[in-house]
Motif scaffolding. Structure first.
Motif, PDB file in Angstrom:
ATOM      1  N   VAL A  42      15.654  -3.475  41.301  1.00 31.17           N
ATOM      2  CA  VAL A  42      16.241  -3.198  42.622  1.00 31.17           C
ATOM      3  C   VAL A  42      15.532  -3.977  43.727  1.00 31.17           C
ATOM      4  CG1 VAL A  42      17.054  -0.920  41.917  1.00 31.17           C
ATOM      5  CG2 VAL A  42      14.808  -1.137  42.993  1.00 31.17           C
ATOM      6  N   THR A  43      14.698  -4.948  43.351  1.00 31.93           N
ATOM      7  CA  THR A  43      13.998  -5.808  44.309  1.00 31.93           C
ATOM      8  C   THR A  43      14.125  -7.254  43.840  1.00 31.93           C
ATOM      9  OG1 THR A  43      11.930  -5.439  43.106  1.00 31.93           O
ATOM     10  CG2 THR A  43      12.336  -4.046  45.038  1.00 31.93           C
ATOM     11  N   GLU A  44      13.773  -8.192  44.730  1.00 33.89           N
ATOM     12  CA  GLU A  44      13.887  -9.606  44.387  1.00 33.89           C
ATOM     13  C   GLU A  44      12.586 -10.374  44.533  1.00 33.89           C
ATOM     14  OE1 GLU A  44      17.031 -11.285  46.685  1.00 33.89           O
ATOM     15  OE2 GLU A  44      18.605 -10.158  45.656  1.00 33.89           O
ATOM     16  N   ARG A  45      11.724  -9.999  45.489  1.00 33.20           N
ATOM     17  CA  ARG A  45      10.511 -10.775  45.738  1.00 33.20           C
ATOM     18  C   ARG A  45       9.229  -9.943  45.642  1.00 33.20           C
ATOM     19  NH1 ARG A  45      10.798 -15.794  47.987  1.00 33.20           N
ATOM     20  NH2 ARG A  45       8.693 -15.855  47.123  1.00 33.20           N
ATOM     21  N   LEU A  46       9.329  -8.638  45.738  1.00 29.37           N
ATOM     22  CA  LEU A  46       8.156  -7.770  45.712  1.00 29.37           C
ATOM     23  C   LEU A  46       7.454  -7.832  44.363  1.00 29.37           C
ATOM     24  CD1 LEU A  46       6.502  -5.487  47.126  1.00 29.37           C
ATOM     25  CD2 LEU A  46       8.141  -3.875  46.114  1.00 29.37           C
ATOM     26  N   GLY A  47       6.128  -7.965  44.378  1.00 30.73           N
ATOM     27  CA  GLY A  47       5.347  -7.957  43.156  1.00 30.73           C
ATOM     28  C   GLY A  47       4.920  -6.553  42.761  1.00 30.73           C
ATOM     29  N   PHE A  48       4.473  -6.405  41.513  1.00 26.11           N
ATOM     30  CA  PHE A  48       4.045  -5.115  40.993  1.00 26.11           C
ATOM     31  C   PHE A  48       2.803  -5.324  40.124  1.00 26.11           C
ATOM     32  CE2 PHE A  48       8.664  -5.070  41.405  1.00 26.11           C
ATOM     33  CZ  PHE A  48       8.859  -3.976  42.235  1.00 26.11           C
ATOM     34  N   VAL A  49       1.753  -4.555  40.404  1.00 31.19           N
ATOM     35  CA  VAL A  49       0.512  -4.640  39.641  1.00 31.19           C
ATOM     36  C   VAL A  49       0.203  -3.248  39.100  1.00 31.19           C
ATOM     37  CG1 VAL A  49      -1.960  -5.184  39.730  1.00 31.19           C
ATOM     38  CG2 VAL A  49      -0.338  -6.515  41.107  1.00 31.19           C
ATOM     39  N   ALA A  50      -0.206  -3.176  37.838  1.00 21.70           N
ATOM     40  CA  ALA A  50      -0.516  -1.880  37.228  1.00 21.70           C
ATOM     41  C   ALA A  50      -1.745  -1.991  36.343  1.00 21.70           C
ATOM     42  CB  ALA A  50       0.669  -1.374  36.409  1.00 21.70           C
ATOM     43  N   SER A  51      -2.457  -0.884  36.256  1.00 19.36           N
ATOM     44  CA  SER A  51      -3.623  -0.810  35.377  1.00 19.36           C
ATOM     45  C   SER A  51      -3.194  -0.597  33.930  1.00 19.36           C
ATOM     46  CB  SER A  51      -4.526   0.363  35.788  1.00 19.36           C
ATOM     47  OG  SER A  51      -5.007   0.213  37.092  1.00 19.36           O
ATOM     48  N   ALA A  52      -3.938  -1.205  33.024  1.00 20.06           N
ATOM     49  CA  ALA A  52      -3.817  -0.920  31.595  1.00 20.06           C
ATOM     50  C   ALA A  52      -5.214  -1.053  31.010  1.00 20.06           C
ATOM     51  CB  ALA A  52      -2.844  -1.868  30.907  1.00 20.06           C
ATOM     52  N   SER A  53      -5.689  -0.011  30.371  1.00 19.94           N
ATOM     53  CA  SER A  53      -7.074   0.058  29.926  1.00 19.94           C
ATOM     54  C   SER A  53      -7.324  -0.803  28.687  1.00 19.94           C
ATOM     55  CB  SER A  53      -7.443   1.505  29.612  1.00 19.94           C
ATOM     56  OG  SER A  53      -8.703   1.576  28.982  1.00 19.94           O
ATOM     57  N   THR A  54      -8.478  -1.472  28.683  1.00 16.16           N
ATOM     58  CA  THR A  54      -8.911  -2.208  27.501  1.00 16.16           C
ATOM     59  C   THR A  54      -9.625  -1.307  26.504  1.00 16.16           C
ATOM     60  OG1 THR A  54     -11.011  -2.793  28.538  1.00 16.16           O
ATOM     61  CG2 THR A  54      -9.179  -4.329  28.838  1.00 16.16           C
ATOM     62  N   THR A  55      -9.879  -0.062  26.887  1.00 15.28           N
ATOM     63  CA  THR A  55     -10.646   0.843  26.018  1.00 15.28           C
ATOM     64  C   THR A  55      -9.757   1.556  25.019  1.00 15.28           C
ATOM     65  OG1 THR A  55     -12.140   1.204  27.892  1.00 15.28           O
ATOM     66  CG2 THR A  55     -12.384   2.675  26.006  1.00 15.28           C
ATOM     67  N   TYR A  56      -8.604   2.043  25.481  1.00 14.80           N
ATOM     68  CA  TYR A  56      -7.732   2.841  24.626  1.00 14.80           C
ATOM     69  C   TYR A  56      -6.326   2.255  24.517  1.00 14.80           C
ATOM     70  CZ  TYR A  56     -11.617   6.036  25.078  1.00 14.80           C
ATOM     71  OH  TYR A  56     -12.881   6.584  25.062  1.00 14.80           O
ATOM     72  N   ASN A  57      -6.242   0.938  24.545  1.00 15.11           N
ATOM     73  CA  ASN A  57      -5.031   0.197  24.194  1.00 15.11           C
ATOM     74  C   ASN A  57      -5.429  -0.851  23.167  1.00 15.11           C
ATOM     75  OD1 ASN A  57      -2.585   0.977  25.785  1.00 15.11           O
ATOM     76  ND2 ASN A  57      -3.930   0.568  27.534  1.00 15.11           N
ATOM     77  N   GLU A  58      -4.439  -1.489  22.585  1.00 17.28           N
ATOM     78  CA  GLU A  58      -4.678  -2.649  21.745  1.00 17.28           C
ATOM     79  C   GLU A  58      -4.195  -3.899  22.481  1.00 17.28           C
ATOM     80  OE1 GLU A  58      -6.305  -2.885  18.885  1.00 17.28           O
ATOM     81  OE2 GLU A  58      -6.708  -0.721  18.965  1.00 17.28           O
ATOM     82  N   PRO A  59      -4.886  -5.013  22.337  1.00 19.68           N
ATOM     83  CA  PRO A  59      -4.515  -6.206  23.108  1.00 19.68           C
ATOM     84  C   PRO A  59      -3.098  -6.704  22.833  1.00 19.68           C
ATOM     85  CG  PRO A  59      -6.271  -6.704  21.520  1.00 19.68           C
ATOM     86  CD  PRO A  59      -6.127  -5.233  21.571  1.00 19.68           C
ATOM     87  N   TYR A  60      -2.613  -6.544  21.604  1.00 20.20           N
ATOM     88  CA  TYR A  60      -1.250  -7.015  21.318  1.00 20.20           C
ATOM     89  C   TYR A  60      -0.231  -6.240  22.151  1.00 20.20           C
ATOM     90  CZ  TYR A  60       2.298  -9.478  18.615  1.00 20.20           C
ATOM     91  OH  TYR A  60       3.319 -10.315  18.242  1.00 20.20           O
TER      92      TYR A  60
END
Length: 427
Positions: free
Chosen positions: A60-78
């Protein structure tokens, strides 16, 4: 949990020409409450998984960026590499990854552990994790997918680079089953202020988040970040330092102060005291308007946050109530109470004193104060030439921020071994 509100906010933020919206995240109900009754006063329980909501808002947007956290501790890199690469295509190049190491023991309990991973090991895993993610994003060169219909060949095999990573902690073969992201790599944000955190940020980050209450703290941290970047072989101006500010705005300063006093009075002790428990222990039996006891020794949580809370607790006249009200408002971030013009004065002063390259606006609650930021504060910054009035660049978040698109193999382990970093001048 109202997606209609978030869609409305994203459109309003885009109309104000803000560069991006940011979501912190954790993979648990994170708290320090001593029981479920105390926990029931905490409003930060049911929240969207941010990558899911970003997919909805990108539509619903065209130019706005979005940044979110994702943990390196309890996720897998893939998983992380695939999700952010996919979102980069879904958003047409408008996403960023905030690289974090989990701080909450509750997260450990959700992933088969009986205790949180030790601080040093979390950062060793993070260093290796981000190298793997960059390596997976570089599974394919930019023009690998030739889709030759005449001869039936889908990709150029010379431009496939299978990772085959075998490290201290992680083992990942690859390749990623998504093409190289539109931005080369999604924008990388990082918020670690401890020694290991700054070392990691100096190597990988485009955005450095910061928590400071005074300009002196901000300028000292700014210098430290730029020095770390230079030592890592980076162009220091390619790392954009962005502290947070929680503006409580009014048409007059008195109106803003009245709003702030009302909000502070609403912080229930059952919400506030658990915020101090990890550093000062159980304070429920103490006089709330009395002094703080000595802090507990050590922490396996966020080292920089522990140190800042101890420092705040030592300020003259600080009480238990005042400290938890401070934490409930904006944690270690700058809290400003006054008019939009006065807030702009502070923001401009920090920027011109080289205490920041930009700001994260933190509304004290939603949606009213967020709209005041967009309708009062942002126009004032725009009138001063300190905030953009139109989006710039090629339509991507990197383009909007003035960051160049990273070339193949310019980040991660390959870049560390070969010293191939990129940057941009500060404007």
């Amino acid at each position: 949990m109202d997606i209609r509100l978030w869609k409305e906010m994203a459109r309003a933020v885009e109309r104000a020409r803000i560069h991006f919206m940011f979501w912190a995240d954790g993979i648990a109900v994170r708290h320090s409450a001593k029981d479920d009754d105390e926990l029931s006063f905490n409003p930060r329980i049911d929240v969207f998984e941010p990558l899911t909501v970003i997919g909805a808002l990108a539509a619903v947007t065209e130019r706005l960026g979005f940044v979110a956290s994702a943990s390196t501790t309890y996720n897998e890199p893939y998983h992380v590499a695939r999700k952010f690469a996919s979102l980069d295509y879904v958003s047409e190049g408008r996403v960023g990854w905030n690289v974090v190491t989990s701080w909450s023991e509750q997260e450990a309990f959700n992933f088969g552990l009986d205790a949180h991973v030790e601080h040093g090991k979390r950062y060793r895993r993070a260093e290796e994790f981000v190298d793997v993610v960059f390596g997976l994003w570089d599974s394919w060169e930019d023009d690998a997918f030739i889709r030759d219909k005449q001869n039936g060949r889908y990709f150029d095999p010379a431009k496939l680079h299978t990772l085959n990573h075998k490290g201290e902690i992680l083992k990942v073969k690859g390749p990623l089953n998504v093409a190289r992201p539109i931005q080369g790599y999604p924008v990388i944000a990082q918020a670690g202020s401890s020694g290991p955190g700054q070392d990691l940020g100096a190597r990988i980050a485009d955005l450095i988040y910061a928590q400071h209450k005074t300009k002196d703290q901000a300028t000292a941290f700014y210098r430290s970040v730029k020095e770390h970047g230079a030592k890592a072989g980076r162009d220091p101006d390619s790392m954009l330092v962005m502290p947070g500010i929680l503006p409580v705005l009014g048409r007059t300063k008195a109106e803003a102060e009245d709003k702030f006093a009302q909000m502070q009075d609403m912080v229930h002790p059952r919400v506030g005291l658990p915020m101090l428990a990890e550093v000062f222990g159980d304070l429920s039996g103490h006089d709330l308007d009395g002094p703080l006891p000595p802090p507990l020794s050590g922490s396996n949580s966020v080292k920089s946050a522990y140190d800042k809370l101890v420092e705040l607790g030592r300020q003259p006249g600080m009480t238990i109530r005042k400290l938890y009200q401070t934490q409930a408002g904006a944690s270690g971030h700058c809290v400003f109470v006054g008019t939009a013009s006065e807030a702009a004065n502070l923001m401009q002063d920090w920027f011109e004193s080289r205490g920041c390259d930009g700001w994260n606006l933190i509304p004290p609650f939603m949606p009213g104060p967020a709209m005041e930021c967009l309708e009062w504060l942002v126009p004032e910054l725009q009138r001063r030439g300190l905030a953009q009035t139109e989006y710039e660049g090629d339509g991507t978040l990197r383009g909007s921020l003035g960051l160049p698109r990273p070339t193949f193999h310019s980040r991660g382990a390959h870049a560390r071994e070969n010293g191939t970093f990129i940057g941009k001048p500060r404007s």
